[in-house]
Design a protein around this motif. Structure first.
Motif, PDB file in Angstrom:
ATOM      1  N   LYS A 164      41.351  48.986  43.206  1.00  0.00           N
ATOM      2  CA  LYS A 164      40.062  48.448  43.660  1.00  0.00           C
ATOM      3  C   LYS A 164      39.341  47.714  42.529  1.00  0.00           C
ATOM      4  O   LYS A 164      39.705  47.853  41.363  1.00  0.00           O
ATOM      5  N   GLU A 189      33.792  48.086  44.019  1.00  0.00           N
ATOM      6  CA  GLU A 189      34.218  48.756  45.245  1.00  0.00           C
ATOM      7  C   GLU A 189      34.453  50.250  45.017  1.00  0.00           C
ATOM      8  O   GLU A 189      34.175  51.074  45.880  1.00  0.00           O
ATOM      9  N   SER A 199      31.263  52.122  45.459  1.00  0.00           N
ATOM     10  CA  SER A 199      30.400  51.905  46.619  1.00  0.00           C
ATOM     11  C   SER A 199      30.481  53.120  47.519  1.00  0.00           C
ATOM     12  O   SER A 199      31.549  53.553  47.925  1.00  0.00           O
ATOM     13  N   TYR A 229      35.017  53.327  51.589  1.00  0.00           N
ATOM     14  CA  TYR A 229      36.354  53.020  52.091  1.00  0.00           C
ATOM     15  C   TYR A 229      37.419  53.815  51.339  1.00  0.00           C
ATOM     16  O   TYR A 229      37.337  53.962  50.127  1.00  0.00           O
ATOM     17  N   PRO A 234      41.408  49.879  49.586  1.00  0.00           N
ATOM     18  CA  PRO A 234      40.705  48.719  49.033  1.00  0.00           C
ATOM     19  C   PRO A 234      40.458  47.692  50.136  1.00  0.00           C
ATOM     20  O   PRO A 234      41.359  47.405  50.927  1.00  0.00           O
ATOM     21  N   GLN A 235      39.243  47.168  50.217  1.00  0.00           N
ATOM     22  CA  GLN A 235      38.907  46.173  51.239  1.00  0.00           C
ATOM     23  C   GLN A 235      38.960  44.772  50.648  1.00  0.00           C
ATOM     24  O   GLN A 235      39.369  43.833  51.298  1.00  0.00           O
ATOM     25  N   ALA A 236      38.543  44.645  49.408  1.00  0.00           N
ATOM     26  CA  ALA A 236      38.454  43.316  48.787  1.00  0.00           C
ATOM     27  C   ALA A 236      39.770  42.949  48.100  1.00  0.00           C
ATOM     28  O   ALA A 236      39.789  42.548  46.943  1.00  0.00           O
TER      29      ALA A 236
END
Lengths: 281, 296
Positions: free
Chosen positions: A40, A44, A47, A52, A55-57
């Protein structure tokens, strides 16, 4: 009657799997979380809302490359590997000779000498640390591989382990060798030593694992970041960059992955090695 | 007298024997026996700068160590850690080891997972757990929607550290238990099954008593291991952590005095207290062995 037994059997199976799976998850989660965090961005990783798991990004594999360069991992690996190689060679060499003498030969003073070996195993090793450090310091070996290897030049535990290994061999081996004209040195080298290979492998694994995991000694003798081992290096990194969590987790992964790969390949030897020597770890 | 009567072959054996043990014996004396005695000597000295000018002060270091509340607190912290790690680590490992004796699908996967923590460096393990425990951003507080200060609340930090210890040690204990379980003859269980004994009953009447030598060995080595714990506390507890005082182990205290503060005399006295304590524990364990261990 039949169906009640099979129900009980099924319930039993179900409970067994439930317990095993729960513990498998507990064992796996810290490892998985370490890898997921390592991928991440720092933003992130801290956060909370929204939180989450994955990893989203994007998956930031470059985190590994970044810590690899900035924390000098090449040197840490080199130091750790050298430490392990020298410790394993020294331990196997001295312990197999002494183990053979204690296990198969008769000589005056044998009992007293062997009791020195046994007593060393019972003394907590912390009592050796201050004078060992002062010796390394006087020999100007601080921040060197030789200094790291120093306390592991000989091993009481390994001597004991190998002695047990040699004692387990059949009695008439030496006689047969003597008839063939071998002297004691030749008998040891060509006949007895190859037969204790499994004890040697156990000792090697034990020594390697211990050297890899040890934290206090490298921290004491190798205060310089370029001369220390992976374990002690991690401790240093945590002190310096403790709040960059993805970087910390990426370094933790890098520090343990080689050992895990070796473990998965040589699992059988590891488990046997620890079963015979693990008591000391 | 006896030596003069040695035959040629006995002489040769004696020569080879001594030649073979010489490296190890010299090593043990230089690296272990001399240092042990030297530590005793240092514990009676006041350390000068850079280890020079040691001044003999008799029992002054011991007096300082034994009257310091810090020492007793650390010893108590170490005992508390031992009380968490040893029983939990052993009971969980035993249950898992017994379950793993059954015919199961995916056994090798379970085994790999359970044994995996054995090969991880404690430094890395501690870093990961510290992150899991993080009060603001940690996984545990996020999943359970709590705000627990796992490692900075002095009342619970010792349990949190103990849990890491349990998690790390289960694999080792399991390996040793599985070895012990394999030595129990199968026919005991077959006979019990014919008599209609349940699995729980078999566990308590056959497995527990016949496994007691293995169990005792594990108990003994784990207690000594837990009493000399250092890495976990060092990695998990920052110098600024409010709970440090209530969690640091006796070896951590030794490290701080002997190496961070370079007060070697005081550090040596702490080690001597630790050694004395471990000797008492070992003695008690030896007494208990005769009572509780069932040797066939």
């Amino acid at each position: 009657m039949d169906s009640s037994i099979s129900t009980r059997y099924k319930v039993n199976k179900f409970l067994t799997y439930t317990v095993l799976i729960i513990f498998a998850i507990i064992m796996l989660v810290p490892f998985a979380w370490m890898i997921l965090t390592a991928l991440k961005t720092n933003q992130e990783s801290i956060s909370v809302d929204p939180f989450y798991i994955f990893p989203q990004a994007g998956w930031h594999f470059e985190n590994f490359a970044t810590v690899w360069k900035s924390y000098n991992f090449v040197t840490l690996y080199k130091n750790t590997i050298l430490l392990i190689i020298f410790r394993v060679i020294c331990a196997c060499l001295t312990a197999t000779m002494a183990g053979y003498a204690f296990g198969r030969l008769e000589f005056p003073g044998k009992r007293i000498m062997f009791s020195l070996v046994l007593i060393q195993m019972m003394i907590p090793s912390q009592i050796f640390v201050i004078p060992q450090y002062l010796m390394v310091s006087k020999l100007h070996l601080l921040n060197t591989t030789a200094g790291l290897v120093f306390p592991g030049l000989v091993t009481a535990f390994g001597t004991y382990l190998l002695k047990t290994g040699y004692q387990a061999l059949p009695k008439d081996l030496e006689e047969a060798a003597a008839i063939d004209g071998c002297n004691i040195g030749q008998t040891f080298l060509f006949i007895m030593l190859p037969l204790t290979r499994s004890s040697m492998v156990s000792l090697g694994i034990f020594t390697a694992l211990f050297a890899f995991k040890d934290l206090m000694w490298p921290m004491i003798v190798c205060t310089n970041a370029n001369t220390t081992t992976l374990s002690a290096g991690l401790a240093k990194m945590q002190g310096q960059y403790g709040s960059d969590y993805p970087a910390m987790m990426a370094s933790a992964v890098l520090a343990i992955v080689p050992m895990i790969v070796i473990y998965i390949i040589f699992q059988k030897q590891f488990v046997e090695g620890i079963a015979t020597s693990g008591g000391k770890l | 007298m006896a030596k003069n009567k040695m035959t040629q072959s006995q002489k040769r054996q004696a020569l080879w024997g001594w030649a073979f043990i010489l490296p190890t014996m010299i090593g043990l004396i230089v690296l272990n026996y001399y240092p042990a005695i030297n530590t005793v000597y240092q514990s009676l000295c006041k350390t000068g700068d850079f280890g020079r000018g040691n001044k003999f002060v008799g029992l002054a270091n011991y007096q300082a160590v034994l009257t310091s509340t810090e020492t007793w607190q650390s010893l108590w912290n170490t005992i508390k850690y031992t009380i968490v790690e040893v029983p939990l680590g052993i009971v969980i490992a035993l249950v898992l080891a017994v379950l793993m004796q059954k015919k199961l699908a995916g056994k090798s996967i379970f085994r790999t997972l359970f044994f995996l923590p054995m090969v991880r460096a404690p430094a890395a393990v501690a870093m990961v757990w510290k992150w899991l425990y993080n009060q603001q951003f940690g996984l545990l507080n996020n999943i359970f929607h709590t705000k627990i200060a796992w490692i900075s609340d002095p009342n619970i930090a010792w349990i949190s550290v103990g849990i890491i210890g349990v998690w790390s040690i289960i694999g080792y204990n399991m390996v040793l238990f599985i070895g012990g379980l394999q030595e129990i003859p199968r026919d005991y269980y077959e006979a019990a099954q014919i008599d209609g004994a349940s699995e729980i009953r078999q566990f308590f009447s056959i497995t527990v008593p016949l496994l007691s030598p293995t169990t005792f060995f594990i108990v003994q080595t784990r207690i000594i291991g837990a009493l000399t714990i250092f890495d976990l506390m060092f990695m998990v507890m920052d110098k600024t952590n409010l709970a440090l005082n209530k969690t640091q182990s006796i070896v951590y205290l030794f490290y701080t005095y002997a190496f961070t503060n370079s007060n070697r005399g005081y550090g040596a006295a702490i080690v001597m207290v630790l050694v004395a304590f471990i000797m008492i524990v070992t003695f008690i364990l030896q007494k208990m062995e005769k009572k509780f261990v069932y040797y066939n």
